[in-house]
Design a protein around this motif. Structure first.
Motif, short mmCIF file in Angstrom:
data_model
loop_
_atom_site.label_atom_id
_atom_site.label_comp_id
_atom_site.label_asym_id
_atom_site.label_seq_id
_atom_site.Cartn_x
_atom_site.Cartn_y
_atom_site.Cartn_z
N ALA A 51 -29.37 -54.89 -6.72
CA ALA A 51 -27.93 -54.73 -6.46
C ALA A 51 -27.43 -53.88 -5.15
O ALA A 51 -26.51 -54.20 -4.50
N ILE A 52 -28.29 -52.78 -4.97
CA ILE A 52 -28.14 -52.19 -4.00
C ILE A 52 -28.44 -52.88 -2.55
O ILE A 52 -27.44 -52.93 -1.75
N ILE A 53 -29.19 -53.64 -2.61
CA ILE A 53 -29.88 -54.43 -1.53
C ILE A 53 -28.72 -55.54 -1.25
O ILE A 53 -28.11 -55.93 -0.30
N ALA A 54 -28.22 -56.14 -2.53
CA ALA A 54 -27.07 -57.31 -2.20
C ALA A 54 -25.97 -56.75 -1.66
O ALA A 54 -25.10 -57.37 -0.98
N ILE A 55 -25.55 -55.42 -2.17
CA ILE A 55 -24.34 -54.87 -1.53
C ILE A 55 -24.14 -54.84 -0.21
O ILE A 55 -23.47 -54.96 0.79
N GLN A 56 -25.35 -54.22 0.40
CA GLN A 56 -25.57 -54.10 1.88
C GLN A 56 -25.63 -55.37 2.43
O GLN A 56 -24.94 -55.61 3.52
N LYS A 57 -26.31 -56.50 2.03
CA LYS A 57 -26.23 -57.64 2.70
C LYS A 57 -24.59 -58.28 2.47
O LYS A 57 -24.46 -59.02 3.81
N ARG A 58 -24.09 -58.15 1.56
CA ARG A 58 -22.55 -58.72 1.30
C ARG A 58 -21.63 -57.85 2.05
O ARG A 58 -20.83 -58.42 2.68
N GLU A 59 -21.67 -56.66 1.77
CA GLU A 59 -20.60 -55.89 2.14
C GLU A 59 -21.00 -55.02 3.46
O GLU A 59 -20.19 -54.00 3.92
N GLY A 60 -22.23 -54.66 3.91
CA GLY A 60 -22.85 -53.83 4.63
C GLY A 60 -23.13 -52.54 4.32
O GLY A 60 -22.78 -52.15 2.94
N GLY A 133 -14.92 -56.28 -4.36
CA GLY A 133 -15.96 -56.86 -3.35
C GLY A 133 -15.09 -57.16 -1.97
O GLY A 133 -13.91 -57.22 -2.01
N SER A 134 -15.78 -57.38 -0.91
CA SER A 134 -15.30 -57.90 0.39
C SER A 134 -14.61 -59.28 0.34
O SER A 134 -13.59 -59.35 1.12
N ASP A 135 -14.88 -60.17 -0.66
CA ASP A 135 -14.16 -61.22 -0.80
C ASP A 135 -13.24 -61.49 -2.01
O ASP A 135 -12.85 -62.53 -2.40
N THR A 136 -13.00 -60.39 -2.94
CA THR A 136 -12.28 -60.14 -3.77
C THR A 136 -11.38 -58.93 -3.92
O THR A 136 -11.16 -58.35 -4.71
N ARG A 137 -10.72 -58.72 -2.72
CA ARG A 137 -10.06 -57.54 -2.37
C ARG A 137 -8.74 -57.69 -2.87
O ARG A 137 -8.16 -58.56 -2.53
N ILE A 138 -8.27 -56.76 -3.48
CA ILE A 138 -7.04 -56.69 -4.38
C ILE A 138 -6.27 -55.54 -3.75
O ILE A 138 -5.14 -55.62 -3.07
N TYR A 139 -6.88 -54.40 -3.43
CA TYR A 139 -6.29 -53.01 -2.85
C TYR A 139 -6.69 -53.02 -1.58
O TYR A 139 -7.89 -52.90 -1.35
N LYS A 140 -5.76 -52.58 -0.59
CA LYS A 140 -6.01 -52.13 0.76
C LYS A 140 -6.61 -50.74 1.22
O LYS A 140 -7.11 -50.55 1.92
N GLY A 141 -6.14 -50.01 0.06
CA GLY A 141 -6.70 -48.59 0.02
C GLY A 141 -5.86 -47.64 -0.80
O GLY A 141 -5.38 -48.27 -2.00
N ILE A 142 -6.00 -46.52 -0.98
CA ILE A 142 -5.64 -45.57 -2.04
C ILE A 142 -4.08 -45.55 -2.35
O ILE A 142 -3.57 -45.84 -3.37
N ILE A 143 -3.40 -45.64 -1.15
CA ILE A 143 -1.84 -45.84 -1.21
C ILE A 143 -1.46 -46.95 -1.76
O ILE A 143 -0.44 -47.17 -2.84
N HIS A 144 -2.05 -48.31 -1.36
CA HIS A 144 -1.80 -49.61 -1.79
C HIS A 144 -2.22 -49.65 -3.28
O HIS A 144 -1.38 -50.18 -4.01
N ALA A 145 -3.23 -49.14 -3.60
CA ALA A 145 -3.57 -49.19 -5.10
C ALA A 145 -2.54 -48.53 -5.84
O ALA A 145 -2.28 -48.78 -7.01
N LEU A 146 -2.15 -47.30 -5.29
CA LEU A 146 -1.23 -46.43 -6.06
C LEU A 146 0.02 -47.23 -6.60
O LEU A 146 0.59 -47.21 -7.49
#
Length: 310
Positions: A51-60, A133-146
């Motif tokens: 999973a760690i390897i996959a995260i790095q490949k998919r999201e850096g 994830g990078s392709d399932t992004r819902i929130y832009k950041g902390i304030i947006h999530a809030l």
């Protein structure tokens, strides 16, 4: 003896720094744990390292630390409140129950409960930022999530979704963490001070745990406490993240007990209630080790008394 305001401030700072250092150290494992607990579509079939390897490949590489900024905003006050509360409750418990096991168990449990009640909304925001994830992004950041949680997730009520499971899990986790650490510290400094102790820089003819001994005691304490409380941690994450996984919303929004039952029936014990436990051991043991060690070192650095209490 009652602490001065200056000592309380020093304790608050020491606890906050300890929490931030510890959480940053294990941030990649923390994100993997959240993804596995909540059965993320891209990573649910993977193990910890894959999973760690996959995260790095998919999201850096930065993907391993997703949600960590929100984590720092949460963890400083959380850890600061927890350690300060612990130092406050410790003499009260000692006066109430006398020296012994109960007086070492109760302060930790109450300290964990106090910290959770004050900082829980930030934990939900951090978990949701870490889950996307990078392709399932819902929130832009902390304030947006809030703002989204206020408008779309039952308002203020949404900030405390899963709080029951968190309380039930935190009380034994925090209680056992502090209890085990303090008990091991007393035993090592009492029975083998020449091996596990070092001179206290703030007090003559006094010993404190050496840094390797602090790390060892913290690791053992964290692993034991997590094993006991882990199923409720899974329930907490499921309830916090249910809105981000629509197929399970109807099962996960009801209550702590219904979520626990749902996870057990659908996924079982190993792949459900203890899903992600391996990565949690990899995370919890070093995290608690670094947390307690940093706290003790910060106390020495700030000139706070670190004498052993029985």
């Amino acid at each position: 003896m009652k602490k001065s305001s200056r000592e309380n401030v020093k304790t608050f700072i020491a606890g906050g720094v300890a929490g931030c250092v510890a959480k940053t150290t294990v941030a990649p494992f923390d994100r993997v744990k959240i993804l596995l607990q909540a059965h993320h579509q891209h990573y649910k079939h993977l193990g910890v390292l894959s999973a760690i390897i996959a995260i790095q490949k998919r999201e850096g590489f930065q993907g391993l630390f997703k949600g960590n900024s929100a984590q720092m905003i949460r963890i400083f006050p959380y850890a600061a409140i927890q350690f300060t509360s612990y130092e406050f409750y410790k003499p009260l418990a000692l006066n109430t129950f006398g020296p012994g096991h109960i007086s070492r168990l109760v302060p930790g449990a109450l300290a964990g409960l106090t910290a959770v009640l004050f900082t829980y909304p930030l934990d939900i925001i951090r978990a949701r930022l870490a889950f996307q994830g990078s392709d399932t992004r819902i929130y832009k950041g902390i304030i947006h999530a809030l703002s989204c949680m206020i408008t779309e997730d039952s308002g203020i009520r949404g900030f405390y979704r899963g709080i029951t499971a968190t309380i039930f899990g935190m009380v034994p986790y925090a209680g056992l963490s502090f209890y085990c650490f303090e008990t091991l510290k007393v035993q090592l400094l009492t029975n083998a001070p020449e091996i596990f102790g070092s001179d206290n820089p703030n007090k003559e003819n006094s010993k404190v745990l050496s840094i390797p001994a602090k790390l060892m005691c913290g690791a053992i304490s964290g692993a034991f406490a997590q094993t006991v409380s882990y199923p409720l941690d899974v329930v907490r994450r499921k309830m916090q993240l249910a809105i981000m996984y629509p197929p399970e919303q109807q099962y996960l929004f009801r209550s702590c007990s219904s979520t626990l039952k749902y996870v057990y029936i659908k996924y079982g014990v190993v792949n459900g209630l203890y899903r992600g436990l391996t990565v949690n051991y990899m995370k919890a043991a070093p995290m608690v080790a670094v947390s307690f060690s940093t706290y003790e070192v910060m106390k020495q650095f700030l000139g706070l008394d670190t004498a052993v209490s029985r």
